[in-house]
Every structure is written in C-alpha cells, then in structure tokens.
Design an enzyme around this catalytic site. Structure first.
Site, short mmCIF file in Angstrom:
data_model
loop_
_atom_site.label_atom_id
_atom_site.label_comp_id
_atom_site.label_asym_id
_atom_site.label_seq_id
_atom_site.Cartn_x
_atom_site.Cartn_y
_atom_site.Cartn_z
N CYS A 118 1.13 -1.04 0.05
CA CYS A 118 -0.50 -0.45 -0.07
C CYS A 118 1.19 1.36 0.36
CB CYS A 118 -0.99 -0.33 1.40
SG CYS A 118 -2.31 -1.28 0.95
N HIS A 260 -3.08 6.57 5.46
CA HIS A 260 -3.86 5.58 4.43
C HIS A 260 -4.52 5.05 5.59
CE1 HIS A 260 -3.97 1.52 2.34
NE2 HIS A 260 -3.19 0.81 3.50
N ASN A 290 -10.80 0.56 1.14
CA ASN A 290 -9.77 0.64 1.40
C ASN A 290 -9.16 0.53 -0.03
OD1 ASN A 290 -7.01 -0.04 1.90
ND2 ASN A 290 -6.70 -1.93 2.72
#
Length: 333
Positions: A118, A260, A290
């Site tokens: 990520c 994030h 997400n």
C-alpha cells in the site's frame, strides 16, 4: 530544484459493492459458514467499495486517472520524461505494467514499476522526487491502478478462514495519478521512510511468485489484521513525530493530512497516537473502502476538489503498508 505536484486525479469504478452484499456473497459461496450480519461494516466502518468491470485491468484504472491529470495540466503524453506505475496490483507478472499504461496513453518515455504494497504509490512519488531533484527528469507521471477485487476469497470453509480472508473484504478498486514537475520552489520538501521487515508474514498475497507460482489456493489475500495493527502502532509513531520535529512544524500547519485508511477504528487509533486533529483528515473509507496504494492520492484529489487545499498550502501524506513499511511526505502545493 524541487519536485512539485502539478496535477492530481483519481478514477473510481462506477460499480460498487456494499458490506451487506459482501456478506451475502460469502454466505452464498460458503456451504459450511455464514458470516454474522453487519460484521464487515461494524468491524471496519466501510459501507461500500468500488469494483472494476470484468473486462478491465489495473492499467485501465491508472490510464483513466492519468488522462484526467494530463488534461488538467494541458499536456500530451509525449511530453513526459518518465512514467512510474506504483501499485500493489499488476496486469501481468511480466512485463512491467507501466509499459501497458504507457502504450494505452501513447507515451514514449522510459517506464518502470514500483511495488511496495500500500506504499507503492508513495514510493513512486519518492522516486520521481529523487530523479527530478538530481536532474534526471523534469516531468514525471506517477500513477496507480489497484485491482484487489480479483484476489478476494469468497468461499470460506470456517470462521478461521473467514478471519484470515477478512482484510480482503475491506479492499476497493481505484486508480490515481499525479504529474510531478521540476520547480524552483514549493513541492515536496520532506520525506522519510522506514521498514519493519521481520513482520512481512503478517499480510500476504502469496500466489504468482517463486514460492507459490501456480497453486490457485495462494491467489487470495491472507492476513492478521490485529498483528498488522500492532506492528504499525509499535514501530510507526517515531517516523511521523520525527518529521514534525525535523521540519519545525505541527499538524496545524497543514491544510489536510492524508493517512492510509484500512478501517475506521484503526484510523482513529493512529490519529489519536499521532495527535492529528480530526478535521485535518480526508476520510474516504466509509464510501470507498481500502483503496490500497491509491488511498493517499485519492484523498488528495478529493481535498482539492472540495476546496480544502489549494496552491501554496501544505499537505502531509502518511503511508502504512504490509511488509511492514512506513512513509511520510510533506508537500507544498
């Protein structure tokens, strides 16, 4: 020389899947297991996530965002010096998905992929920043196309496998892109990165590599959300606190702070630990899920569209990723 973000764009697939629909799909595909109603939304705060069409690829999401970013800047793709595809997803194992993105855009510049879960997009931005500051490029397109919907386990045999697959039920497909250009002032003015690599087993997508090249059983997300959270909380705060100390800034000096986002409970834990004012966040999680590495640029594009930040404002990007990786970047727009 500074690397300045000159344009930002996001692309979200129109098709969505609610958390109730996620639970229904698991229920329908799992003869011996039925998830508790509302468990996904209660545990994550996610109401909906985006799902790309069956005939789309990760590159298509990146291309859609890139076209918007280039158009906003008034640029043709042949004006780029470099294209970086920074994503946890990919169209193929070989070649680099950046080649596919460039071919679809009509770009003829050098290209490569940056892959770090990520934090892939944030590391792609880090790379563009370094190459611009050292004079190796003047204009770089950093883009991502995240397609995690292709790696979600829908059929589970029992509660233990449901828990192991649960991280996948938070994930959302998304694309984003930024045009980064050389400038005499403004731009990226602080960056720092760290890793806790001993924790790499906590969250994985094992299939397709040399460990598990062909077994379909390894083509699904597998993870322990609690252990991943503990790794972030135990090792993460220092890098972010040091960023403020080294720059002499406080969170109040930033128009927005992009963090994030995995689940709302974890976002609140991290916000509290770091002392980030709640009003500085751009909370995209409930409606968009997400979005993996697209999370930070989508938040930035959202903040700009909503008028929450404008040229001259400072923005912070706080990255967290499996592996475990951490990153922080401060930017003056």
């Amino acid at each position: 020389m500074r690397a300045r973000i000159a344009a930002v764009a996001a692309h979200l697939p129109e098709r969505t899947l609610t958390s109730a629909e996620v639970e229904a799909r698991v229920d329908a595909a799992s003869p011996a297991f039925r998830p508790h109603p509302t468990i996904v939304e209660r545990m994550t705060g996610i109401r909906s996530r985006h799902v790309m069409d069956d005939d789309q690829q990760a590159s298509d999401l990146a291309v859609a965002a890139a076209r918007t970013a280039l158009a906003d800047r008034g640029l043709a793709a042949d004006r780029l010096d470099l294209l970086v595809f920074g994503s946890a997803s990919q169209d193929l194992v070989e070649p680099a998905t950046a080649h596919i993105v460039a071919a679809k855009l009509g770009a003829t510049c050098p290209v490569f992929d940056v892959k770090n879960a990520c934090n892939s997009f944030l590391n792609g931005l880090q790379t563009a920043d370094a190459l611009i500051r050292t004079g190796q490029a003047e204009r770089v397109l950093v883009c991502t196309g995240e397609a995690p919907s292709r790696a979600i386990r829908w059929s589970v045999r029992d509660r233990a496998q449901f828990v192991d697959a649960f991280a996948g039920y938070t994930l959302s497909d998304a694309g984003a892109a930024v045009v980064v250009e050389a400038a005499s002032d403004g731009g990226i003015f602080y960056r720092d990165f760290a890793a806790v690599s001993a924790a790499w087993r906590v969250g994985t997508l094992p299939g397709g590599g040399s460990m598990h090249p062909r077994d379909p059983e390894y083509t699904y997300f597998s993870g322990d959300g609690r252990r991943l959270k503990d790794a972030f909380v135990g090792h993460g705060p220092e890098i972010f606190v040091n960023a403020l100390t080294k720059t002499g800034l406080t969170w109040d000096d930033f128009a927005v702070i992009a963090v994030h986002q995995v689940t709302l409970p974890y976002l609140e834990i991290l916000r509290s630990i770091l002392g980030i004012p709640a009003e500085k966040l751009v909370v995209t999680l409930p409606e968009h899920g997400n979005m993996a590495s697209a999370s930070l640029p989508v938040q930035l594009a959202t903040a700009i569209r909503e008028g929450r930040c404008r040229p001259g404002d400072r923005v912070a990007m706080v990255g967290l990723a499996g592996g475990v990786s951490l990153g922080v970047t401060f930017v003056e727009l």
